[in-house]
Motif scaffolding. Structure first.
Motif, PDB file in Angstrom:
ATOM      1  N   GLN A 120       8.428  13.123  10.401  1.00  0.00           N
ATOM      2  CA  GLN A 120       8.226  12.112   9.376  1.00  0.00           C
ATOM      3  C   GLN A 120       7.321  10.983   9.855  1.00  0.00           C
ATOM      4  O   GLN A 120       6.481  10.481   9.102  1.00  0.00           O
ATOM      5  CB  GLN A 120       9.583  11.547   8.941  1.00  0.00           C
ATOM      6  N   LYS A 121       7.448  10.600  11.116  1.00  0.00           N
ATOM      7  CA  LYS A 121       6.689   9.452  11.636  1.00  0.00           C
ATOM      8  C   LYS A 121       5.187   9.706  11.674  1.00  0.00           C
ATOM      9  O   LYS A 121       4.403   8.762  11.821  1.00  0.00           O
ATOM     10  CB  LYS A 121       7.194   9.076  13.029  1.00  0.00           C
ATOM     11  N   ASP A 122       4.762  10.966  11.547  1.00  0.00           N
ATOM     12  CA  ASP A 122       3.340  11.286  11.605  1.00  0.00           C
ATOM     13  C   ASP A 122       2.629  11.059  10.277  1.00  0.00           C
ATOM     14  O   ASP A 122       1.396  11.119  10.228  1.00  0.00           O
ATOM     15  CB  ASP A 122       3.136  12.749  12.022  1.00  0.00           C
ATOM     16  N   PHE A 123       3.388  10.782   9.227  1.00  0.00           N
ATOM     17  CA  PHE A 123       2.810  10.692   7.891  1.00  0.00           C
ATOM     18  C   PHE A 123       3.050   9.314   7.278  1.00  0.00           C
ATOM     19  O   PHE A 123       3.950   8.586   7.684  1.00  0.00           O
ATOM     20  CB  PHE A 123       3.405  11.772   6.987  1.00  0.00           C
ATOM     21  N   PHE A 124       2.227   8.979   6.273  1.00  0.00           N
ATOM     22  CA  PHE A 124       2.490   7.754   5.525  1.00  0.00           C
ATOM     23  C   PHE A 124       3.902   7.833   4.935  1.00  0.00           C
ATOM     24  O   PHE A 124       4.306   8.886   4.418  1.00  0.00           O
ATOM     25  CB  PHE A 124       1.487   7.603   4.381  1.00  0.00           C
ATOM     26  N   PRO A 125       4.659   6.740   4.985  1.00  0.00           N
ATOM     27  CA  PRO A 125       6.034   6.771   4.458  1.00  0.00           C
ATOM     28  C   PRO A 125       6.113   7.271   3.021  1.00  0.00           C
ATOM     29  O   PRO A 125       6.969   8.094   2.688  1.00  0.00           O
ATOM     30  CB  PRO A 125       6.481   5.304   4.573  1.00  0.00           C
ATOM     31  N   ALA A 126       5.205   6.788   2.151  1.00  0.00           N
ATOM     32  CA  ALA A 126       5.255   7.204   0.751  1.00  0.00           C
ATOM     33  C   ALA A 126       4.858   8.661   0.587  1.00  0.00           C
ATOM     34  O   ALA A 126       5.352   9.346  -0.307  1.00  0.00           O
ATOM     35  CB  ALA A 126       4.345   6.317  -0.096  1.00  0.00           C
ATOM     36  N   GLY A 127       3.960   9.146   1.438  1.00  0.00           N
ATOM     37  CA  GLY A 127       3.579  10.549   1.385  1.00  0.00           C
ATOM     38  C   GLY A 127       4.751  11.450   1.718  1.00  0.00           C
ATOM     39  O   GLY A 127       4.995  12.466   1.056  1.00  0.00           O
ATOM     40  N   TRP A 128       5.499  11.078   2.747  1.00  0.00           N
ATOM     41  CA  TRP A 128       6.679  11.856   3.129  1.00  0.00           C
ATOM     42  C   TRP A 128       7.763  11.752   2.057  1.00  0.00           C
ATOM     43  O   TRP A 128       8.394  12.741   1.699  1.00  0.00           O
ATOM     44  CB  TRP A 128       7.223  11.362   4.466  1.00  0.00           C
ATOM     45  N   LYS A 129       7.923  10.558   1.519  1.00  0.00           N
ATOM     46  CA  LYS A 129       8.982  10.310   0.543  1.00  0.00           C
ATOM     47  C   LYS A 129       8.822  11.167  -0.696  1.00  0.00           C
ATOM     48  O   LYS A 129       9.817  11.651  -1.260  1.00  0.00           O
ATOM     49  CB  LYS A 129       8.984   8.825   0.145  1.00  0.00           C
ATOM     50  N   GLN A 130       7.589  11.399  -1.139  1.00  0.00           N
ATOM     51  CA  GLN A 130       7.432  12.168  -2.369  1.00  0.00           C
ATOM     52  C   GLN A 130       7.703  13.655  -2.167  1.00  0.00           C
ATOM     53  O   GLN A 130       7.800  14.413  -3.132  1.00  0.00           O
ATOM     54  CB  GLN A 130       6.071  11.938  -3.001  1.00  0.00           C
ATOM     55  N   ASP A 332     -10.721  17.664   8.958  1.00  0.00           N
ATOM     56  CA  ASP A 332     -11.579  18.702   8.392  1.00  0.00           C
ATOM     57  C   ASP A 332     -11.429  18.757   6.873  1.00  0.00           C
ATOM     58  O   ASP A 332     -12.427  18.886   6.145  1.00  0.00           O
ATOM     59  CB  ASP A 332     -11.221  20.057   9.006  1.00  0.00           C
ATOM     60  N   TRP A 333     -10.202  18.659   6.388  1.00  0.00           N
ATOM     61  CA  TRP A 333      -9.967  18.706   4.946  1.00  0.00           C
ATOM     62  C   TRP A 333     -10.622  17.521   4.249  1.00  0.00           C
ATOM     63  O   TRP A 333     -11.179  17.654   3.152  1.00  0.00           O
ATOM     64  CB  TRP A 333      -8.462  18.741   4.667  1.00  0.00           C
ATOM     65  N   TYR A 334     -10.584  16.347   4.887  1.00  0.00           N
ATOM     66  CA  TYR A 334     -11.255  15.179   4.309  1.00  0.00           C
ATOM     67  C   TYR A 334     -12.753  15.407   4.197  1.00  0.00           C
ATOM     68  O   TYR A 334     -13.370  15.089   3.168  1.00  0.00           O
ATOM     69  CB  TYR A 334     -10.979  13.915   5.139  1.00  0.00           C
ATOM     70  N   GLU A 335     -13.362  15.965   5.226  1.00  0.00           N
ATOM     71  CA  GLU A 335     -14.810  16.222   5.187  1.00  0.00           C
ATOM     72  C   GLU A 335     -15.166  17.199   4.073  1.00  0.00           C
ATOM     73  O   GLU A 335     -16.227  17.084   3.453  1.00  0.00           O
ATOM     74  CB  GLU A 335     -15.278  16.782   6.536  1.00  0.00           C
ATOM     75  N   ARG A 336     -14.285  18.140   3.800  1.00  0.00           N
ATOM     76  CA  ARG A 336     -14.558  19.143   2.775  1.00  0.00           C
ATOM     77  C   ARG A 336     -14.300  18.632   1.363  1.00  0.00           C
ATOM     78  O   ARG A 336     -14.986  19.038   0.415  1.00  0.00           O
ATOM     79  CB  ARG A 336     -13.672  20.376   3.012  1.00  0.00           C
ATOM     80  N   THR A 337     -13.296  17.783   1.199  1.00  0.00           N
ATOM     81  CA  THR A 337     -12.839  17.423  -0.144  1.00  0.00           C
ATOM     82  C   THR A 337     -12.856  15.931  -0.461  1.00  0.00           C
ATOM     83  O   THR A 337     -12.800  15.550  -1.630  1.00  0.00           O
ATOM     84  CB  THR A 337     -11.395  17.900  -0.342  1.00  0.00           C
ATOM     85  N   LYS A 338     -12.876  15.102   0.569  1.00  0.00           N
ATOM     86  CA  LYS A 338     -12.702  13.652   0.440  1.00  0.00           C
ATOM     87  C   LYS A 338     -11.292  13.273   0.005  1.00  0.00           C
ATOM     88  O   LYS A 338     -11.034  12.117  -0.364  1.00  0.00           O
ATOM     89  CB  LYS A 338     -13.741  13.029  -0.505  1.00  0.00           C
ATOM     90  N   ASP A 339     -10.350  14.230   0.053  1.00  0.00           N
ATOM     91  CA  ASP A 339      -8.935  13.898  -0.140  1.00  0.00           C
ATOM     92  C   ASP A 339      -8.459  13.090   1.059  1.00  0.00           C
ATOM     93  O   ASP A 339      -8.751  13.444   2.206  1.00  0.00           O
ATOM     94  CB  ASP A 339      -8.083  15.171  -0.243  1.00  0.00           C
ATOM     95  N   LEU A 340      -7.707  12.044   0.824  1.00  0.00           N
ATOM     96  CA  LEU A 340      -7.271  11.166   1.904  1.00  0.00           C
ATOM     97  C   LEU A 340      -6.167  11.825   2.725  1.00  0.00           C
ATOM     98  O   LEU A 340      -5.177  12.313   2.174  1.00  0.00           O
ATOM     99  CB  LEU A 340      -6.765   9.843   1.337  1.00  0.00           C
ATOM    100  N   PRO A 341      -6.300  11.842   4.049  1.00  0.00           N
ATOM    101  CA  PRO A 341      -5.296  12.479   4.904  1.00  0.00           C
ATOM    102  C   PRO A 341      -3.917  11.832   4.773  1.00  0.00           C
ATOM    103  O   PRO A 341      -3.797  10.610   4.698  1.00  0.00           O
ATOM    104  CB  PRO A 341      -5.851  12.282   6.319  1.00  0.00           C
ATOM    105  N   ALA A 342      -2.895  12.677   4.773  1.00  0.00           N
ATOM    106  CA  ALA A 342      -1.516  12.185   4.760  1.00  0.00           C
ATOM    107  C   ALA A 342      -1.039  11.877   6.164  1.00  0.00           C
ATOM    108  O   ALA A 342      -0.129  11.062   6.364  1.00  0.00           O
ATOM    109  CB  ALA A 342      -0.595  13.222   4.114  1.00  0.00           C
ATOM    110  N   ASN A 343      -1.636  12.529   7.163  1.00  0.00           N
ATOM    111  CA  ASN A 343      -1.299  12.305   8.569  1.00  0.00           C
ATOM    112  C   ASN A 343      -2.055  11.071   9.055  1.00  0.00           C
ATOM    113  O   ASN A 343      -3.287  11.050   9.075  1.00  0.00           O
ATOM    114  CB  ASN A 343      -1.697  13.537   9.385  1.00  0.00           C
ATOM    115  N   THR A 344      -1.335  10.048   9.460  1.00  0.00           N
ATOM    116  CA  THR A 344      -1.971   8.767   9.785  1.00  0.00           C
ATOM    117  C   THR A 344      -2.877   8.842  11.011  1.00  0.00           C
ATOM    118  O   THR A 344      -3.828   8.066  11.129  1.00  0.00           O
ATOM    119  CB  THR A 344      -0.910   7.676  10.001  1.00  0.00           C
ATOM    120  N   ALA A 345      -2.624   9.791  11.913  1.00  0.00           N
ATOM    121  CA  ALA A 345      -3.460   9.898  13.113  1.00  0.00           C
ATOM    122  C   ALA A 345      -4.887  10.297  12.775  1.00  0.00           C
ATOM    123  O   ALA A 345      -5.817  10.018  13.536  1.00  0.00           O
ATOM    124  CB  ALA A 345      -2.852  10.908  14.090  1.00  0.00           C
TER     125      ALA A 345
END
Length: 414
Positions: A120-130, A332-345
């Motif tokens: 859980q700590k690797d992700f944004f709190p709200a991302g994990w919560k949903q 890599d997914w961000y570069e392909r899609t511009k979707d914002l990463p859920a993993n904060t690192a």
């Protein structure tokens, strides 16, 4: 995640009527991750097309795994998933947004997340919560989005204002100045009525300290904080700062470009839409965090990845999801899609770390709030949509509209 018009409880009832009563058991031994096998994956919208490219890269590094990606349109995604659940034929891995998780976890077709593999700590709190339902994680955050304030800096300067609004009072002052001093048609674009109006209302509601349903599962939409937020929202329509009549499919980007609308709440995809569709605005707009009331809180969106409880390929599915959600896979997914990463690192290097606008989104995600994970979430938010419309159209006070919504939602969450 786009939401289609549907009734979640009706979907559950239909699935149960079709005989979904025993999908909780895996129905066989799980195939080891290093064995030759095929993973079935459903992904929605544009993500489905892009994920097929990522799957090819993964297959080269893991020749024992074949990944069959099926792109599914958002307009049919819910019904296809319900039908697959009812038939006991869910894909090994599926993309789901927060509005689906509550429903499908209740159906008993989702495998709980392995929290030793996904922390859980690797992700944004709200991302994990949903991805959680009643404290149990069923979805691993894949990508996130949130809403921030877009505003025309050139027109603000013309109106005598040189900085982003930091409070809700300052935002309304800027909206007024845009009209009176810069000659814009409107001051702020927010949705007056219709499906998912609540998504425009969330920054007002959450920043005021309100919510629809609390952590105990109790309806609290008529709280003083929620009433305060709806009064603020409705005041833009009362004062003529926002348009009371917005047609379905309205393109705010176009009106932002021509100056009719100088300010709106938007997601990360609007950056690309503005850069590509309104190139004349380069250097004339900016993004800012949601202005502060009690705090600055926006909605959290995005998608999670889930594993079918009946899958015979859980180990391989877990490994593939790990690949998609670790730091490298997220970048890599961000570069392909511009979707914002859920993993904060993934935000600590490259464009994500260097781009000031993207860092605005990161800061907003740090405090963003996810919608409650309810099997009938769409029914619940529809009652809030109706309350907002009553206020924006001058048919009820915020107190009365939310009192009605409270009574309706109480009947849905009992």
């Amino acid at each position: 995640m786009p939401r289609t018009v549907r009734t979640a409880s009706a979907g559950i009832a239909a699935a149960l009527a079709l005989g979904l009563t025993a999908c909780g058991s895996s129905g066989g031994d799980d195939v080891a991750a290093d064995k030759k096998q095929t993973l079935t994956v459903w992904a929605m919208g544009a993500e489905g097309e892009k994920l097929a490219d990522v799957a090819k890269v993964y297959e080269k590094a893991n020749p024992n795994i074949t990944i069959k990606v099926t792109p599914v349109g958002w307009d049919v995604a819910h019904q296809k998933l319900v039908s697959a659940a009812a038939a006991g034929n869910m894909p090994d891995v599926a993309q789901m947004g927060g509005s689906y998780l509550g429903e499908f976890s209740e159906l008993g077709v989702l495998e709980p997340v392995d929290t030793k593999t996904f922390r859980q700590k690797d992700f944004f709190p709200a991302g994990w919560k949903q991805g959680e339902v009643d404290g149990q994680a069923y979805g691993v955050p894949w990508y996130v989005d949130t809403r921030v304030l877009y505003y025309r800096t050139d027109l603000a300067k013309k109106a005598g204002i040189t900085k982003a609004p930091t409070t809700f009072k300052e935002m309304q002052d800027l909206a007024t100045a845009y009209q009176k001093k810069a000659g814009t048609k409107w001051g702020l674009s927010i949705q007056p009525s219709g499906l998912d109006t609540v998504q425009n209302f969330y920054p007002f509601l959450y920043s005021a300290g309100g919510e629809i349903v609390n952590d105990k599962g109790e309806a609290v939409i008529d709280s003083p904080a929620a009433v305060k937020a709806l009064k603020e929202y409705g005041s833009y329509f009362d004062k003529g700062l926002s348009n009371k009549s917005v047609q379905p499919g309205y393109d705010v980007v176009k009106d932002f470009g021509n100056g009719r609308v100088p300010m709106f709440f938007g997601g990360p995809w609007h950056v690309t839409l503005l850069n590509e569709g309104q190139p004349q605005l380069k250097g004339k707009w900016a993004v800012a965090n949601v202005p502060t009331d009690e705090s600055s809180v926006s909605m959290a969106g995005g998608s999670s990845l889930v594993i079918s409880k009946d899958s015979a390929h859980k180990a391989a599915a877990t490994a593939f999801i790990k690949y998609l959600t670790d730091t490298k896979g997220q970048a890599d997914w961000y570069e392909r899609t511009k979707d914002l990463p859920a993993n904060t690192a993934a935000w600590t290097s490259g464009d994500l770390a260097d781009d000031a606008d993207l860092q605005i989104f990161k800061k907003q995600m740090d405090t963003a709030k996810s919608s409650p994970s309810l099997p009938n979430l769409t029914e619940v938010t529809d009652k809030v949509d109706q309350a907002i419309a009553k206020v924006t159209q001058g048919k009820a006070s915020a107190e009365d509209a939310l009192k009605t919504a409270q009574s309706q939602i109480e009947g849905l969450v009992k």
